[in-house]
Motif scaffolding. Structure first.
Motif, short mmCIF file in Angstrom:
data_model
loop_
_atom_site.label_atom_id
_atom_site.label_comp_id
_atom_site.label_asym_id
_atom_site.label_seq_id
_atom_site.Cartn_x
_atom_site.Cartn_y
_atom_site.Cartn_z
N UNK A 52 -6.59 2.78 -6.28
CA UNK A 52 -6.93 2.90 -4.79
C UNK A 52 -5.42 2.68 -4.13
N UNK A 53 -4.74 1.69 -4.14
CA UNK A 53 -3.55 1.64 -3.71
C UNK A 53 -2.48 2.61 -4.15
N UNK A 54 -2.64 3.27 -5.33
CA UNK A 54 -1.84 4.19 -5.70
C UNK A 54 -2.07 5.40 -4.69
N UNK A 55 -3.55 5.72 -4.89
CA UNK A 55 -3.89 6.87 -3.86
C UNK A 55 -3.51 6.65 -2.57
N UNK A 56 -3.58 5.60 -1.81
CA UNK A 56 -3.18 5.28 -0.33
C UNK A 56 -1.50 5.13 -0.34
N UNK A 57 -0.90 4.94 -1.05
CA UNK A 57 0.57 4.28 -0.97
C UNK A 57 1.25 5.44 -0.35
N UNK A 58 1.18 6.60 -0.25
CA UNK A 58 1.76 7.64 0.38
C UNK A 58 1.63 7.75 1.85
N UNK A 59 0.56 6.91 2.49
CA UNK A 59 0.49 6.64 3.62
C UNK A 59 1.14 5.32 4.45
N UNK A 60 1.68 4.63 3.50
CA UNK A 60 1.98 3.37 3.95
C UNK A 60 3.47 3.41 4.56
N UNK A 61 3.74 2.94 5.91
CA UNK A 61 5.26 2.61 6.22
C UNK A 61 5.35 1.38 6.43
N UNK A 62 4.51 0.54 6.14
CA UNK A 62 4.91 -1.06 6.40
C UNK A 62 5.65 -1.63 5.20
N UNK A 63 5.90 -0.77 4.09
CA UNK A 63 6.72 -1.41 3.00
C UNK A 63 7.49 -0.52 2.48
N UNK A 64 8.38 -0.81 1.54
CA UNK A 64 9.48 0.01 0.88
C UNK A 64 8.95 0.38 -0.52
N UNK A 65 7.65 -0.09 -1.00
CA UNK A 65 6.96 0.22 -2.25
C UNK A 65 6.88 1.54 -2.34
N UNK A 66 7.57 2.21 -3.46
CA UNK A 66 7.33 3.60 -3.73
C UNK A 66 6.17 3.97 -4.36
N UNK A 67 5.58 5.19 -4.35
CA UNK A 67 4.36 5.43 -4.96
C UNK A 67 4.36 5.49 -6.56
N UNK A 68 5.63 5.92 -7.18
CA UNK A 68 5.79 5.72 -8.54
C UNK A 68 5.65 4.15 -8.99
N UNK A 69 6.25 3.39 -7.88
CA UNK A 69 6.30 1.96 -8.43
C UNK A 69 4.61 1.48 -8.46
N UNK A 70 3.84 1.82 -7.28
CA UNK A 70 2.33 1.37 -7.64
C UNK A 70 1.75 2.14 -8.65
N UNK A 71 2.17 3.34 -9.23
CA UNK A 71 1.79 4.16 -10.43
C UNK A 71 1.82 3.00 -11.52
N UNK A 72 2.99 2.82 -11.78
CA UNK A 72 3.43 1.96 -12.92
C UNK A 72 2.48 0.66 -12.93
N UNK A 73 2.11 0.23 -12.05
CA UNK A 73 1.01 -1.11 -11.76
C UNK A 73 -0.20 -0.80 -12.27
N UNK A 74 -0.58 0.59 -11.69
CA UNK A 74 -1.69 1.14 -12.16
C UNK A 74 -2.13 1.25 -13.46
#
Length: 171
Positions: free
Chosen positions: A122-144
């Motif tokens: 879910x975090x990966x799916x929604x990570x493209x919407x977040x502007x509150x952090x500098x975490x990149x979508x591919x970093x969240x995918x690695x965690x997933x």
């Protein structure tokens, strides 16, 4: 993701709406990735009356089936899945016993590692919407991906899937 936490998926905030909208498909996707022990069911299927071309019989998969895990061993013959049906060379006058991954929506039925994999999906799916952090979508995918692998490792140690033995059981 650095956004304000939500208390409930019914939360009438932008992030609450995004989470409740994305969660069902994330759950379906993660559950279809493996034969999760906490989400498996057994069923006995009756053959349809119409004989499929090239096969002897056809069985409709249960409505909540995301993935076929096993057929009863004595019934394992030439078979295929097409759409929501199992096509077999098995005589149409007997039932087909299967084990499958069901679409479980109650998070209390998930193991902790599966729950974490869904949360990170879910975090990966929604990570493209977040502007509150500098975490990149591919970093969240690695965690997933790591969470899914951990959940699969734990799940595989519980009891590996084998074709179902020739025993009698009822759903």
């Amino acid at each position: 993701l650095g956004e304000d936490p939500i208390i409930s998926l019914d939360n009438n905030t932008l992030w609450g709406k995004r989470c409740s909208s994305a969660l069902p498909e994330v759950v379906r996707t993660v559950l279809s990735l493996d034969t999760w022990r906490s989400c498996t069911k057994r069923a006995s299927l009756a053959a349809e009356s119409e004989k499929p071309l090239g096969y002897t019989s056809s069985y409709i998969l249960p409505a909540d089936c995301l993935r076929l895990a096993a057929l009863k061993q004595s019934q394992y013959q030439d078979w295929a899945i097409e759409g929501n049906r199992i096509l077999t060379q098995k005589a149409a006058d007997t039932e087909l016993e299967i084990m499958y991954v069901s679409q479980v929506s109650d998070p209390n039925e998930y193991t902790p590692t599966l729950y974490e994999a869904i949360a990170l999906g879910l975090a990966h799916e929604l990570s493209g919407y977040s502007t509150a952090t500098s975490v990149r979508k591919d970093e969240v995918y690695s965690l997933f991906a790591m969470a899914v692998q951990t959940a699969q490792n734990i799940n595989g140690k519980e009891n590996p899937v084998h074709y179902l033995a020739s025993t009698s059981w009822i759903v």
